[in-house]
Enzyme design. Structure first.
Site, PDB file in Angstrom:
ATOM      1  N   THR A  53     -36.383  16.882 -33.478  1.00 55.15           N
ATOM      2  CA  THR A  53     -37.326  16.947 -32.370  1.00 55.15           C
ATOM      3  C   THR A  53     -36.752  16.169 -31.192  1.00 55.15           C
ATOM      4  O   THR A  53     -35.605  15.705 -31.229  1.00 55.15           O
ATOM      5  CB  THR A  53     -38.713  16.420 -32.804  1.00 55.15           C
ATOM      6  OG1 THR A  53     -39.654  16.653 -31.764  1.00 55.15           O
ATOM      7  CG2 THR A  53     -38.683  14.935 -33.152  1.00 55.15           C
ATOM      8  N   ASP A  71     -39.423  27.977 -34.395  1.00 59.57           N
ATOM      9  CA  ASP A  71     -40.639  27.960 -33.571  1.00 59.57           C
ATOM     10  C   ASP A  71     -41.164  29.362 -33.274  1.00 59.57           C
ATOM     11  O   ASP A  71     -42.369  29.617 -33.381  1.00 59.57           O
ATOM     12  CB  ASP A  71     -40.382  27.228 -32.254  1.00 59.57           C
ATOM     13  CG  ASP A  71     -40.318  25.720 -32.423  1.00 59.57           C
ATOM     14  OD1 ASP A  71     -40.917  25.208 -33.386  1.00 59.57           O
ATOM     15  OD2 ASP A  71     -39.666  25.056 -31.598  1.00 59.57           O
ATOM     16  N   LYS A 131     -32.540  17.966 -29.596  1.00 63.02           N
ATOM     17  CA  LYS A 131     -32.358  19.384 -29.900  1.00 63.02           C
ATOM     18  C   LYS A 131     -31.039  19.940 -29.359  1.00 63.02           C
ATOM     19  O   LYS A 131     -30.412  20.792 -29.995  1.00 63.02           O
ATOM     20  CB  LYS A 131     -33.551  20.191 -29.396  1.00 63.02           C
ATOM     21  CG  LYS A 131     -34.832  19.889 -30.173  1.00 63.02           C
ATOM     22  CD  LYS A 131     -35.911  20.921 -29.932  1.00 63.02           C
ATOM     23  CE  LYS A 131     -37.101  20.695 -30.852  1.00 63.02           C
ATOM     24  NZ  LYS A 131     -38.087  21.785 -30.773  1.00 63.02           N
ATOM     25  N   GLN A 179     -43.968  27.060 -38.802  1.00 64.50           N
ATOM     26  CA  GLN A 179     -42.559  26.851 -38.462  1.00 64.50           C
ATOM     27  C   GLN A 179     -41.881  25.933 -39.475  1.00 64.50           C
ATOM     28  O   GLN A 179     -40.653  25.927 -39.587  1.00 64.50           O
ATOM     29  CB  GLN A 179     -42.410  26.301 -37.037  1.00 64.50           C
ATOM     30  CG  GLN A 179     -43.025  24.932 -36.775  1.00 64.50           C
ATOM     31  CD  GLN A 179     -42.166  23.758 -37.220  1.00 64.50           C
ATOM     32  OE1 GLN A 179     -40.949  23.853 -37.269  1.00 64.50           O
ATOM     33  NE2 GLN A 179     -42.801  22.652 -37.551  1.00 64.50           N
TER      34      GLN A 179
END
Length: 284
Positions: free
Chosen positions: A71, A112, A75, A255
């Site tokens: 996160t 996602d 990324k 996800q």
């Protein structure tokens, strides 16, 4: 749900890398699944400072971790470190899931977009029924747009800074760009509206974001990837119009499934018990 098994020398390990990372709900949901399936495993928060990402990942890999979620703010670093970028990562331009393969390769995925689509389907929304209008042009918008386009769904993007929407359209063929000032009037042309921005989020730039849905056609699905609060002002406005709504918590849960399956060998289920657990935690 079964009791958590005792951790052993064979415990399978995964975690979430971020800075900060204490706010992440990923340990709660992954450890719930581990306990449910009686798996000798653990999923832990991994606070890693900017600039230390590669050192941390190599260390986790050497220590026998199966992989990790990634996160903010790592990324881009995750994209760069991967030996294998799966189509989802290439299409979305981002990585949120790393898998440490047995042969030493680091495999990178973006879950996602598919998590978003799975959440719609879980709510009985058929994404193939018509074009979708996305609000926002950031990383989440790109991942969602890529998954929709891969399913043959036309996508339009409206962003407060038009240049960012145009940049997104340049990355993914098939996106139409719309002026932010015009999107409310354009609603009759769409089967679904999706807010991918932080507008409406507690603590965000505008937590009262509730544009007019007066021109929304009957049956148009209104979706928000924000999940704090679950019922955003946009979704409340849609409910008032009698429109079907989908909040962001299900996307968070769906996800996570790919990583869990790759790391621990079980495809977990998103159900009411898990959603109630996350709801209680968010309410606390």
């Amino acid at each position: 749900m079964s009791a958590r098994p005792t951790l052993t020398g064979r415990t399978m390990l995964a975690g979430v890398i971020g800075w900060p990372v204490a706010h992440s709900r990923s340990p709660l949901l992954h450890n719930f699944w581990l306990a449910r399936h009686g798996i000798d495993g653990a999923y832990v928060p991994l606070p890693v400072r900017p600039g230390q990402f590669e050192t941390a990942v190599r260390g986790l890999q050497a220590a026998g971790f199966r992989g990790a979620n990634v996160t903010i703010p790592h990324k881009e670093a995750a994209f760069a470190i991967a030996d294998t970028l799966h189509r989802s990562a290439l299409r979305s331009g981002s990585v949120n899931t790393l898998v440490f393969a047995a042969d030493g390769r680091i495999e990178a995925h973006s879950t996602d977009g598919d998590g978003f689509v799975a959440n719609l389907e879980a709510h009985g929304i058929d994404v193939a029924r018509g074009p979708v209008l996305l609000l926002g042009a950031g990383g989440a918008a790109r991942a969602i747009a890529a998954s929709l386009l891969d399913r043959g769904v036309p996508v339009a993007v409206a962003n407060r800074t038009r240049g960012r929407a145009e940049a997104l359209a340049g990355m993914l063929d098939g996106i139409t760009v719309m002026d932010w000032a015009r999107w409310e009037d354009s609603l009759p042309a769409y089967a679904a509206l999706v807010n991918t921005t932080s507008l409406g989020m507690h603590g965000g730039p505008d937590d009262l974001f509730a544009p007019s849905l007066a021109r929304a056609p009957d049956g148009m699905a209104v979706c928000d990837i924000v999940y704090v609060p679950r019922m955003t002002p946009l979704l409340r406005a849609a409910r008032a119009r009698g429109l079907p709504t989908v909040d962001g918590l299900g996307m968070l849960l769906h996800q996570a499934r790919l990583g869990f399956r790759e790391w621990f060998g079980v495809d977990p289920v998103v159900d009411a018990e898990l959603q109630a657990l996350l709801d209680a935690d968010l309410a606390g």
